[in-house]
Scaffold this active site. Structure first.
Site, PDB file in Angstrom:
ATOM      1  N   HIS A  87      31.049 -22.709  25.454  1.00  0.00           N
ATOM      2  CA  HIS A  87      31.651 -21.617  26.225  1.00  0.00           C
ATOM      3  C   HIS A  87      31.756 -19.687  25.812  1.00  0.00           C
ATOM      4  CE1 HIS A  87      33.212 -24.103  29.299  1.00  0.00           C
ATOM      5  NE2 HIS A  87      33.392 -25.058  28.816  1.00  0.00           N
ATOM      6  N   ASP A 118      31.655 -11.469  24.775  1.00  0.00           N
ATOM      7  CA  ASP A 118      31.981 -12.726  25.262  1.00  0.00           C
ATOM      8  C   ASP A 118      30.713 -13.279  25.789  1.00  0.00           C
ATOM      9  OD1 ASP A 118      33.813 -13.626  26.811  1.00  0.00           O
ATOM     10  OD2 ASP A 118      35.178 -11.785  26.977  1.00  0.00           O
TER      11      ASP A 118
END
Length: 751
Positions: free
Chosen positions: A163, A377
């Site tokens: 992730h 991110d």
């Protein structure tokens, strides 16, 4: 103990324990991107389980059911939480994987505990998986689990999804125990990443550090002893959100009224700017506050007219770097409020706590601008939640180009958050954006988010994982939407073009031979219709339009025959060669499909070329074309039965080359030593330009790989006869020119 067909393994269970006044424990759904993404997936599975830590050190509770999910807790001691979670996971891996924004720390005892805890998770998952089940392991805390599960249960199909970003080789190589981490991940059949560049980083690390060969996205992992070699696929699967749930909340009258109340509570400013983040040094909160403070100091923003609302969800408060970050943020907020806040209202409304989904959705609806300024991110679901929360098609998203969401949400105001001046300019641009411009951008953003929800993400990953490891299954029959001779009417095609032309961001792509240029006996004499090329050039200069030519011809030949400007992307050799990209396309996405040839590939190509030249010599008129990654036998000019015989000889030879991609076409057989296809090229181009929909025109069997990928909003136009997966059909290149000119007129609003 019952067993399950799908087992999700993650560091945390998707629930938190809340102690009631009477001492009983109530389990409630916990916040966080992974839980938000996965809970709807788990509820849709007939026999699913979730293995994870319950969140408190000590003995784990017994397995239980909550929110319709069967949960299997794994115990962690306080020391294991310190060394495995706070230590190796978040003190070593997290900063290293986020571009070393903070310095990673390594202790050998942390690694030992990380390995032991991963073994415990793997054993727990292996115990509850049914024979032949699918196990889906999540995130950086559990990178050793795939191989550990495979050792215990070789019958299982194993997937892993990362992730967070995966670092480039130069950073990952600094990690002690780096090879063990890679081998742990390679226990999976499918390794998924948020972005194409993350998958490429992983492939590079595997090649450089382990020496494993890979072709395109497939890695050959050698067997040990009597074990056969395995193929592991590593590629991008951008995660999304439960758009249906968010949209339902956004339309709830109580949430809409709460949004109005929030603006009133903030003093009814003209503009409400919102930031929502975990309190983490990767999120760029300090950079955002610095930009806002300077705008106030410059007088560019009047604190009576605009307010910044910063929600900072508590995170890892026992880790020193996070405690230090909280102190810095709160000191900065206090200083700015002390300098600029008007009486009775702050310049920055700062909240260091969590909010439930209803309150967050109301805040998104109240926000005129949302700032997502992450320094690094994996995805950032806040950006997608904001877009899904705006059915009114108003609001502006300012989005860091270093967030994975930037690959898809290209209609946002993309910004480099390290450049404070650029960030200030982006904020002012967002505050001044007219409503019609907001609507155009938000329409594009919403289509990207609503058409690609978390269910689609999960189905895409699990579907590819389900297909892994089944070589004995017969190949699927080709997809046919239009049988030989059938086609929707001209009026239906025009209606579809009209709808397509109104889409905010589109990709228009076309084959060359047989589409823009009529098929001729001498392929060197092929020439495109000048009017068609002119229409494509003008489309490429239009706002929100990207244009590509995707051909089997070599890139250099395609360029010479079309003379296209740099605004048109040229893709040659069925996707193996990619030309220069315009500024609004993400070059990192294309890297995954760019040509990659090593010495073995070159030797194989030379051998194939020599054999095809022998075939051509035996069948006069047949010719061999050599491309950078392939050799092609052309039989169009072969005499008599030579055309058929040469093709049969080439296909017979192809059976001796199991590792080479062989593509028969119209009087042509292509042997590619680098795996590529027009369909993969189109899909990659669409991702690179974040197209809301795409149009593809093709005439050949090689174009079917593109037609098979058509989504609900895409258009495929087959040129000529034959069964096809396209949705429309035209007869000739002349009609293609008419289609392109009609699309150009519609895009210009000329009806």
């Amino acid at each position: 103990m019952p067993t399950h067909d799908l087992v999700v393994v993650a560091n945390r269970l998707p629930v938190d324990a809340h102690t009631e006044p009477d001492g009983s424990v109530r389990w409630v759904t916990s916040p966080g991107g992974l839980v938000t993404a996965m809970e709807s997936v788990m509820r849709g599975v007939d026999s699913g389980a979730w293995v994870g830590w319950a969140g408190s050190p000590g003995e784990a509770p017994e397995p239980f059911e909550a929110d319709g999910m069967q949960l299997y807790p794994v115990d962690l001691s306080a020391e294991e939480v310190r060394a495995y979670y706070e230590g190796f996971s978040n003190g070593t891996l997290w900063p290293l994987y986020h571009d070393v924004i903070a310095d990673p720390v390594f202790h050998r005892t942390w690694w030992d505990t990380y390995r032991e805890v991963n073994e415990r998770f793997a054993t727990a998952a292996a115990q509850v998986a049914s024979p032949g089940a699918t196990v889906w392991v999540h995130d950086y805390q559990l990178q050793l689990v795939p191989t550990m599960i495979r050792t215990q249960r070789p019958d299982l199909r194993i997937g892993f999804f990362n992730h967070i970003p995966f670092p480039p080789f130069e950073l990952f190589a600094q990690l002690p125990k780096r090879n063990q981490v890679l081998r742990g991940l390679l226990g999976a059949d499918l390794v998924g990443f948020q972005r194409e560049r993350d998958a490429l980083n992983f492939l590079t690390c595997v090649r450089q550090l382990l020496g494993h060969a890979h072709s395109h996205h497939d890695i050959t992992v050698p067997g040990i002893g009597s074990e056969p070699a395995r193929t592991v696929t590593a590629r991008a699967f951008p995660i999304s959100i439960d758009t249906q749930a968010v949209s339902a909340l956004a339309e709830d009258p109580e949430v809409i009224e709460r949004a109005r109340e929030l603006r009133r509570e903030l003093g009814d400013p003209k503009k409400v700017v919102v930031g929502v983040d975990r309190l983490d040094y990767t999120k760029g909160i300090r950079h955002r506050l610095k930009a806002w403070g300077e705008l106030l100091n410059d007088g560019a923003i009047d604190p009576h007219d605009a307010i910044l609302v910063q929600v900072a969800t508590p995170s890892r408060e026992r880790v020193d770097a996070y405690r230090q970050l909280r102190d810095e943020v709160e000191l900065t907020v206090g200083r700015i409020n002390g300098d600029f806040a008007p009486i009775g209202r702050p310049a920055i409304s700062y909240m260091h706590r969590s909010f439930d989904r209803r309150e967050m959705t109301a805040l998104y609806r109240a926000a005129d601008v949302v700032l997502v300024t992450a320094l690094r991110d994996g995805m950032n679901l806040v950006a997608k939640e904001y877009v899904a929360s705006r059915p009114d098609e108003q609001g502006v998203l300012v989005l860091s180009e270093f967030a994975g969401a930037a690959d898809e949400l290209r209609a946002a105001i993309l910004v480099n958050p390290h450049d404070i001046d650029e960030l200030k300019t982006a904020i002012l641009h967002a505050l001044a954006m007219p409503e019609d411009e907001q609507r155009t951008a938000m329409q594009s953003l919403r289509r990207q988010v609503l058409d690609n929800d978390v269910q689609g993400w999960a189905q895409s990953f699990l579907g590819e994982l389900e297909a892994k490891g089944r070589p004995d299954e017969p190949a699927a029959a080709p997809l046919v939407r239009l049988a030989q001779g059938s086609a929707p009417s001209a009026a239906q095609l025009d209606a579809a073009l009209t709808s397509f032309a109104s889409t905010p961001r589109i990709l228009v792509a076309s084959d060359f031979d047989g589409v823009l240029a009529p098929i001729v006996a001498d392929r060197d004499a092929a020439a495109a219709d000048p009017q068609a090329l002119s229409a494509l050039r003008e489309l490429a200069e239009s706002e929100g339009v990207n244009v590509a030519l995707v051909s089997g011809r070599a890139l250099e030949d395609l360029d010479a025959r079309t003379g296209m400007p740099l605004s048109v992307v040229l893709v040659g050799s069925h996707g193996a060669e990619v030309g220069a990209l315009p500024h609004d396309m993400d070059a990192g996405t294309l890297d995954g499909d760019a040509l990659r040839m090593d010495e073995d590939d070159q030797r194989l190509l030379e051998s194939i070329t020599a054999t095809l030249e022998q075939i051509a010599t035996k069948h006069p008129g047949a010719e061999v074309e050599v491309k950078p990654a392939s050799a092609v036998l052309h039989t169009r000019r072969a005499r008599g039965r030579g055309r058929i015989n040469a093709t049969e000889a080439a296909l017979e030879y192809a059976r001796s080359l199991p590792d080479v991609k062989v593509t028969p076409g119209k009087e042509v057989v292509e042997f590619s030593v680098v795996d590529s296809s027009k369909g993969e090229a189109i899909a990659t181009l669409a991702r690179a330009c974040a197209a809301d929909a795409w149009l593809y025109l093709g005439d050949d069997v090689t174009d079917e790989s593109a037609f098979e990928r058509l989504g609900d909003h895409d258009l495929g136009i087959k040129v000529g006869a034959g069964d096809t997966a396209a949705t429309f059909r035209v007869d000739s290149p002349e009609e293609v020119t008419a289609v392109l000119e009609r699309l150009l007129a519609l895009r210009r609003g000329e009806g």
